[in-house]
Design a protein around this motif. Structure first.
Motif, PDB file in Angstrom:
ATOM      1  N   GLY A  21     -10.372   5.253  32.081  1.00 34.40           N
ATOM      2  CA  GLY A  21     -10.366   3.830  31.738  1.00 34.40           C
ATOM      3  C   GLY A  21      -9.409   3.022  32.602  1.00 34.40           C
ATOM      4  O   GLY A  21      -8.704   3.561  33.471  1.00 34.40           O
TER       5      GLY A  21
ATOM      6  N   GLY B 197      -3.835   2.513  19.813  1.00 35.83           N
ATOM      7  CA  GLY B 197      -4.381   3.793  20.235  1.00 35.83           C
ATOM      8  C   GLY B 197      -4.186   4.143  21.696  1.00 35.83           C
ATOM      9  O   GLY B 197      -4.733   5.147  22.178  1.00 35.83           O
ATOM     10  N   LEU B 198      -3.398   3.364  22.438  1.00 26.34           N
ATOM     11  CA  LEU B 198      -3.125   3.669  23.831  1.00 26.34           C
ATOM     12  C   LEU B 198      -1.942   4.625  23.939  1.00 26.34           C
ATOM     13  O   LEU B 198      -0.979   4.519  23.170  1.00 26.34           O
ATOM     14  CB  LEU B 198      -2.809   2.399  24.631  1.00 26.34           C
ATOM     15  CG  LEU B 198      -3.983   1.558  25.147  1.00 26.34           C
ATOM     16  CD1 LEU B 198      -4.686   0.867  23.985  1.00 26.34           C
ATOM     17  CD2 LEU B 198      -3.488   0.529  26.159  1.00 26.34           C
ATOM     18  N   ALA B 199      -2.027   5.543  24.872  1.00 28.54           N
ATOM     19  CA  ALA B 199      -0.870   6.386  25.176  1.00 28.54           C
ATOM     20  C   ALA B 199       0.132   5.547  25.966  1.00 28.54           C
ATOM     21  O   ALA B 199      -0.250   4.644  26.716  1.00 28.54           O
ATOM     22  CB  ALA B 199      -1.291   7.597  25.993  1.00 28.54           C
TER      23      ALA B 199
ATOM     24  N   GLY C  80      -6.556   8.819  33.524  1.00 32.07           N
ATOM     25  CA  GLY C  80      -7.783   8.801  32.733  1.00 32.07           C
ATOM     26  C   GLY C  80      -8.829   7.870  33.312  1.00 32.07           C
ATOM     27  O   GLY C  80      -8.557   7.071  34.220  1.00 32.07           O
TER      28      GLY C  80
ATOM     29  N   GLY D 216     -11.189  -0.532  26.958  1.00 29.21           N
ATOM     30  CA  GLY D 216     -11.293   0.913  26.981  1.00 29.21           C
ATOM     31  C   GLY D 216     -10.178   1.635  27.696  1.00 29.21           C
ATOM     32  O   GLY D 216     -10.325   2.815  28.062  1.00 29.21           O
ATOM     33  N   ALA D 217      -9.057   0.961  27.886  1.00 21.48           N
ATOM     34  CA  ALA D 217      -7.923   1.617  28.530  1.00 21.48           C
ATOM     35  C   ALA D 217      -7.393   2.729  27.649  1.00 21.48           C
ATOM     36  O   ALA D 217      -7.386   2.628  26.417  1.00 21.48           O
ATOM     37  CB  ALA D 217      -6.816   0.604  28.814  1.00 21.48           C
ATOM     38  N   GLY D 218      -6.917   3.787  28.298  1.00 18.69           N
ATOM     39  CA  GLY D 218      -6.387   4.898  27.534  1.00 18.69           C
ATOM     40  C   GLY D 218      -4.885   4.972  27.534  1.00 18.69           C
ATOM     41  O   GLY D 218      -4.290   5.664  26.707  1.00 18.69           O
ATOM     42  N   ALA D 219      -4.240   4.256  28.493  1.00 22.26           N
ATOM     43  CA  ALA D 219      -2.786   4.398  28.610  1.00 22.26           C
ATOM     44  C   ALA D 219      -2.161   3.130  29.167  1.00 22.26           C
ATOM     45  O   ALA D 219      -2.807   2.325  29.844  1.00 22.26           O
ATOM     46  CB  ALA D 219      -2.443   5.577  29.514  1.00 22.26           C
TER      47      ALA D 219
ATOM     48  N   LEU E  45      -2.155  11.421  31.518  1.00 22.33           N
ATOM     49  CA  LEU E  45      -2.451  10.246  30.696  1.00 22.33           C
ATOM     50  C   LEU E  45      -2.878   9.053  31.540  1.00 22.33           C
ATOM     51  O   LEU E  45      -3.824   8.333  31.201  1.00 22.33           O
ATOM     52  CB  LEU E  45      -1.213   9.867  29.870  1.00 22.33           C
ATOM     53  CG  LEU E  45      -0.814  10.835  28.756  1.00 22.33           C
ATOM     54  CD1 LEU E  45       0.502  10.390  28.127  1.00 22.33           C
ATOM     55  CD2 LEU E  45      -1.906  10.925  27.703  1.00 22.33           C
TER      56      LEU E  45
ATOM     57  N   SER F 245      -6.923  -2.651  25.488  1.00 25.84           N
ATOM     58  CA  SER F 245      -7.515  -1.817  24.441  1.00 25.84           C
ATOM     59  C   SER F 245      -9.004  -2.095  24.308  1.00 25.84           C
ATOM     60  O   SER F 245      -9.823  -1.171  24.207  1.00 25.84           O
ATOM     61  CB  SER F 245      -6.803  -2.068  23.115  1.00 25.84           C
ATOM     62  OG  SER F 245      -7.432  -1.376  22.057  1.00 25.84           O
TER      63      SER F 245
ATOM     64  N   ARG G  25       0.685   1.520  21.226  1.00 24.49           N
ATOM     65  CA  ARG G  25       0.516   2.739  20.420  1.00 24.49           C
ATOM     66  C   ARG G  25      -0.269   2.437  19.144  1.00 24.49           C
ATOM     67  O   ARG G  25      -1.083   3.243  18.702  1.00 24.49           O
ATOM     68  CB  ARG G  25       1.878   3.333  20.072  1.00 24.49           C
ATOM     69  CG  ARG G  25       2.645   3.824  21.286  1.00 24.49           C
ATOM     70  CD  ARG G  25       3.817   4.686  20.891  1.00 24.49           C
ATOM     71  NE  ARG G  25       3.392   6.012  20.469  1.00 24.49           N
ATOM     72  CZ  ARG G  25       4.220   6.940  20.013  1.00 24.49           C
ATOM     73  NH1 ARG G  25       5.518   6.667  19.896  1.00 24.49           N
ATOM     74  NH2 ARG G  25       3.791   8.132  19.672  1.00 24.49           N
TER      75      ARG G  25
END
Length: 279
Positions: A129, A204-206, A127, A177-180, A124, A174, A201
């Motif tokens: 981003g 949409g972020l892990a 990633g 474009g961050a993923g986590a 996670l 967010s 969360r």
């Protein structure tokens, strides 16, 4: 001396419970009052330790007793029984006991580092981003420490240790474009940290959370929860295991892209002469 074992009993009892810094300070002062402390009233202990009588009473309940009388009875039993020191020498200094506890904490990390949750956390956080790292209050230094080294191997790392701006920081991550999000959550758990994890969360972020126990009340808000126990034998928590887990996590993340890691480390090394001191 006969009461060495009783001192050890109290020290280990304190280490087995979550005490506030003020309560730990009382215990440390009580360790220097043996054997008399086992026969003193709450008022007398309060006077000798410089705290209020209710504070002494709350310490007894924090140690798992119904009240001070039950605690004092157990303390007297320990003194009168002359419990032998299991380590075969005089009363341990609190600092030495804390080192023993940290050794045990570090040993427990072997299961964490080798486990599936660690692998999921690496996937996670590695990633493409930007990576967000948050830590408030006692966890702020941990977040900064991780972020300092993470910037050397990852292209975009954002660290937030300001409770007042943490929502904005998560929202910006967010939008970028961050993923986590990686959150350090050590006792006492700041409400702002939990709110940031929940917001992440929602956006949409892990979420990967490093905490001191799997029993934290916000465990359900973490996609991955990694546990690193803290040392509780001193006035303030010690974080040797937390730091070790954090750097182990970063090492595993760096190895997901060895070429990029090598390039970035070499670029950093080229700048070392600009800031390192030479005689």
């Amino acid at each position: 001396m006969a009461h060495d074992g009783a001192e050890q009993w109290l020290l280990e009892l304190a280490q087995a419970h979550r005490l506030s810094p003020a309560q730990r300070q009382i215990v440390q002062r009580m360790l220097g009052m043996f054997p008399d402390v086992a026969f003193l009233s709450t008022i007398e202990i309060a006077e000798r330790t410089g705290v209020s009588q209710p504070t002494v009473t709350r310490l007894a309940t924090a140690l798992g007793f119904a009240g001070f009388p039950e605690f004092r009875a157990a303390l007297r039993d320990a003194v009168l029984a002359g419990i032998p020191n299991q380590r075969g020498h005089h009363r341990q200094d609190a600092g030495l006991a804390a080192i023993d506890q940290e050794r045990a904490n570090l040993e427990s990390l072997k299961r964490v580092v080798a486990g599936d949750p660690m692998d999921r956390a690496v996937r996670l956080l590695a990633g493409p981003g930007p990576l967000g790292v948050v830590g408030l209050r006692a966890s702020a230094a941990l977040a900064c420490y991780f972020g300092y080294f993470a910037r050397r191997v990852l292209p975009a790392v954002s660290v937030c240790t300001d409770a007042g701006g943490i929502d904005d920081a998560v929202l910006q991550l967010s939008q970028q474009g961050a993923g986590a999000l990686l959150a350090f959550a050590m006792p006492r758990y700041p409400a702002g940290t939990v709110a940031a994890v929940r917001l992440a969360r929602t956006l949409g972020l892990a979420t990967v959370v490093i905490a001191d126990t799997a029993l934290v009340p916000f465990a359900v808000d973490a996609d991955v929860l990694l546990v690193a126990p803290v040392g509780t034998g001193l006035v303030f928590d010690s974080h040797a295991a937390v730091v070790t887990l954090a750097i182990s996590l970063l090492d595993a993340i760096a190895k997901t892209d060895p070429h990029r890691t090598q390039q970035r480390l070499e670029a950093h090394e080229a700048l070392v002469d600009r800031w390192v001191h030479h005689d």
